[in-house]
Design a protein around this motif. Structure first.
Motif, PDB file in Angstrom:
ATOM      1  N   ASN A 172       0.854  -1.186   0.000  1.00  0.00           N
ATOM      2  CA  ASN A 172       0.000   0.000   0.000  1.00  0.00           C
ATOM      3  C   ASN A 172       0.890   1.236   0.000  1.00  0.00           C
ATOM      4  O   ASN A 172       1.691   1.431   0.914  1.00  0.00           O
ATOM      5  N   ARG A 173       0.771   2.079  -1.012  1.00  0.00           N
ATOM      6  CA  ARG A 173       1.667   3.221  -1.170  1.00  0.00           C
ATOM      7  C   ARG A 173       1.428   4.294  -0.114  1.00  0.00           C
ATOM      8  O   ARG A 173       2.293   5.155   0.098  1.00  0.00           O
ATOM      9  N   THR A 174       0.282   4.278   0.541  1.00  0.00           N
ATOM     10  CA  THR A 174       0.001   5.283   1.561  1.00  0.00           C
ATOM     11  C   THR A 174       0.461   4.829   2.939  1.00  0.00           C
ATOM     12  O   THR A 174       1.208   5.518   3.625  1.00  0.00           O
ATOM     13  N   SER A 175       0.011   3.651   3.345  1.00  0.00           N
ATOM     14  CA  SER A 175       0.329   3.153   4.686  1.00  0.00           C
ATOM     15  C   SER A 175       1.613   2.332   4.736  1.00  0.00           C
ATOM     16  O   SER A 175       2.162   2.111   5.809  1.00  0.00           O
ATOM     17  N   HIS A 176       2.081   1.870   3.574  1.00  0.00           N
ATOM     18  CA  HIS A 176       3.257   1.004   3.454  1.00  0.00           C
ATOM     19  C   HIS A 176       3.036  -0.378   4.060  1.00  0.00           C
ATOM     20  O   HIS A 176       3.986  -1.143   4.235  1.00  0.00           O
ATOM     21  N   ASN A 177       1.788  -0.698   4.406  1.00  0.00           N
ATOM     22  CA  ASN A 177       1.476  -2.077   4.787  1.00  0.00           C
ATOM     23  C   ASN A 177       1.531  -2.943   3.529  1.00  0.00           C
ATOM     24  O   ASN A 177       1.328  -2.451   2.411  1.00  0.00           O
ATOM     25  N   TYR A 178       1.791  -4.222   3.706  1.00  0.00           N
ATOM     26  CA  TYR A 178       1.917  -5.073   2.534  1.00  0.00           C
ATOM     27  C   TYR A 178       1.252  -6.425   2.758  1.00  0.00           C
ATOM     28  O   TYR A 178       1.070  -6.880   3.887  1.00  0.00           O
ATOM     29  N   THR A 179       0.888  -7.032   1.639  1.00  0.00           N
ATOM     30  CA  THR A 179       0.282  -8.360   1.615  1.00  0.00           C
ATOM     31  C   THR A 179       1.137  -9.260   0.746  1.00  0.00           C
ATOM     32  O   THR A 179       1.539  -8.867  -0.351  1.00  0.00           O
ATOM     33  N   ILE A 180       1.422 -10.445   1.240  1.00  0.00           N
ATOM     34  CA  ILE A 180       2.189 -11.436   0.489  1.00  0.00           C
ATOM     35  C   ILE A 180       1.319 -12.663   0.280  1.00  0.00           C
ATOM     36  O   ILE A 180       0.615 -13.094   1.198  1.00  0.00           O
ATOM     37  N   GLU A 210       0.186  -6.019   8.823  1.00  0.00           N
ATOM     38  CA  GLU A 210      -0.412  -5.364   9.986  1.00  0.00           C
ATOM     39  C   GLU A 210      -0.527  -6.329  11.158  1.00  0.00           C
ATOM     40  O   GLU A 210      -0.190  -6.001  12.292  1.00  0.00           O
ATOM     41  N   THR A 211      -1.034  -7.517  10.899  1.00  0.00           N
ATOM     42  CA  THR A 211      -1.183  -8.515  11.961  1.00  0.00           C
ATOM     43  C   THR A 211       0.076  -9.356  12.122  1.00  0.00           C
ATOM     44  O   THR A 211       0.224 -10.051  13.123  1.00  0.00           O
ATOM     45  N   MET A 212       0.971  -9.289  11.114  1.00  0.00           N
ATOM     46  CA  MET A 212       2.200 -10.083  11.087  1.00  0.00           C
ATOM     47  C   MET A 212       1.888 -11.576  11.224  1.00  0.00           C
ATOM     48  O   MET A 212       2.592 -12.317  11.913  1.00  0.00           O
TER      49      MET A 212
END
Length: 450
Positions: free
Chosen positions: A228-236, A261-263
């Motif tokens: 996510n370019r705004t929050s820098h959270n990511y999904t793999i 986020e939840t790791m």
């Protein structure tokens, strides 16, 4: 009336992009639009290195050992004796200089950080990283592995048209699975398919993830990441596929999702496919996971490949309902996310012999329909020499890179301008006939970290 600001700097330029000391002189003509003119001049200064067509260096931490800069004025032109000479540092406040430097190519930013102590502190500050994150995206670089075993190679910068020798953190061999998004690169080992690292290859920040659930030794695996370019959270996501024992036509397929986020990992779907198996191609676009599946026999040649979609929010199933045929006879397909649009680069097979490649095409998925964007001109196709039915290709933003496994030649396609161009020649040569080359593209960013 225009006037000149002259800054002469003599320093031991200890940045990693050059091997000898430099004497540099900035002479900038200000006529109102000082920011733009300074930016243009800085960019020219920082790229006029005089090296050969490529630069060999490692992008490490910018040197901490930067001495004070001796500023002096020296006019060599008799006609400019009346010109007022003032240090640029005395004119530009930090916030303006930060915004100007943020628009430089990323390689030039590393050089700028080695000009003097003040510039080093500016490009290392959090406020500069914030400014950098709000400018237009840097054009994606392409990292080319130059060894079939060791993870060594060169990264190509399409803005400055230079190759850089950089070290990739975490990865141990060049045959690991690789996916990238918005400055982050994810690596997964090719043995157990359970060791994962995510890193920023520019800043070298790296993080090891927990082992994913599911089979540790799947027959096929496909890795993808979305940042996510705004929050820098990511999904793999990892799509694993393994043959059902004793049944070649049935394959167990599972999808595993990691949320930064939840790791935590979660197994999102398990399903049995009949007549199809998973592969190693997947990508996430606008919250939807796309991956290619491959016929296990019984189908017509034009249906050897298919595309399956999986919404990461609604988690719809069964997968086969979302099946989208690929366009025509393809020898292989490479999926990529270009501005949240799914793009596929595919090898076009001959109609009478679909396993023999005759060209390369580029398609964009519009709904459930493939729209052809471009087809590689024959002169570029021939430029690869003997091209196998499979090849490496990846892209982001508006650039697509295409590379033959058998040679270090790299072709670049600009989606906006619809232009094909060869990259500058990579500073490596083929040492033995069976030497293989591959690579991946990534967006160079400074402000994002895992």
């Amino acid at each position: 009336m225009g006037f000149f600001f002259v800054l002469s700097c003599y320093d031991t330029w200890k940045y990693p992009f050059a091997k000898e000391n430099r004497l540099c002189r900035l002479c900038i003509h200000f006529k109102g639009a000082c920011s733009i003119q300074l930016l243009d001049f800085l960019d020219q200064l920082l790229i006029m290195e005089g090296e050969t067509s490529w630069i060999s260096h490692c992008i490490d931490d910018m040197s901490k050992d930067i001495g004070d800069v001796d500023s002096f004025s020296e006019l060599g032109d008799e006609g400019n004796r009346g010109t007022t000479s003032v240090s640029v540092d005395l004119i530009l406040p930090d916030d303006l200089l930060e915004r100007i430097l943020a628009y430089l190519p990323i390689a030039s930013i590393f050089r700028a950080g080695s000009v003097c102590r003040r510039w080093h502190e500016i490009v290392s500050s959090k406020r500069f990283l914030w400014n950098f994150s709000h400018v237009l995206s840097q054009k994606p670089w392409y990292f080319m592995f130059t060894s079939s075993d060791d993870p060594v190679g060169y990264a190509y910068d399409p803005i400055l048209r230079k190759w850089y020798c950089i070290e990739l953190p975490c990865i141990q061999t060049s045959n690991w699975f690789i996916a990238s998004s918005c400055g982050l690169v994810c690596f997964m080992d090719n043995d157990s398919r359970s060791e994962l690292h995510i890193c920023n290859p520019i800043t070298k920040n790296c993080k090891k993830l927990e082992d994913p659930p599911g089979l540790k030794f799947s027959d096929y695996s496909a890795l993808s990441i979305s940042v996510n370019r705004t929050s820098h959270n990511y999904t793999i996501s990892i799509v694993k596929s393994k043959q059902v024992p004793g049944n070649f036509f049935q394959w167990d397929l599972s999808i595993h999702i990691y949320d930064s986020e939840t790791m935590m990992w979660a197994t999102s779907l398990t399903e049995v496919l009949t007549g199809w198996r998973g592969g190693d191609e997947s990508v996430i676009c606008d919250g939807v996971l796309y991956f290619l599946i491959y016929s296990t026999g019984g189908g017509t040649p034009e249906n050897r490949h298919g595309l399956v979609t999986y919404n990461l929010s609604s988690r719809s199933s069964p997968l086969i309902r979302s099946f989208i045929p690929v366009p025509g006879f393809l020898t292989c397909g490479r999926l990529m996310n270009l501005k949240e649009k799914l793009v596929m680069v595919g090898g076009i097979g001959k109609q009478d012999r679909p396993d023999i490649i005759k060209g390369i095409g580029i398609w964009v998925l519009d709904g459930r329909t493939w729209v052809e964007v471009a087809r590689m001109p024959h002169k570029f196709f021939q430029g690869f020499g003997e091209l196998d039915d499979v090849f490496a290709s990846s892209g982001t933003d508006n650039l697509i890179y295409i590379q033959s496994y058998g040679a270090p030649a790299l072709l670049v396609f600009d989606m906006n301008q619809k232009q094909w161009n060869w990259s500058l020649k990579c500073p490596v040569s083929k040492k033995f006939p069976l030497q293989l080359f591959t690579g991946f593209c990534f967006e160079p960013r400074l402000e994002i970290s895992p």
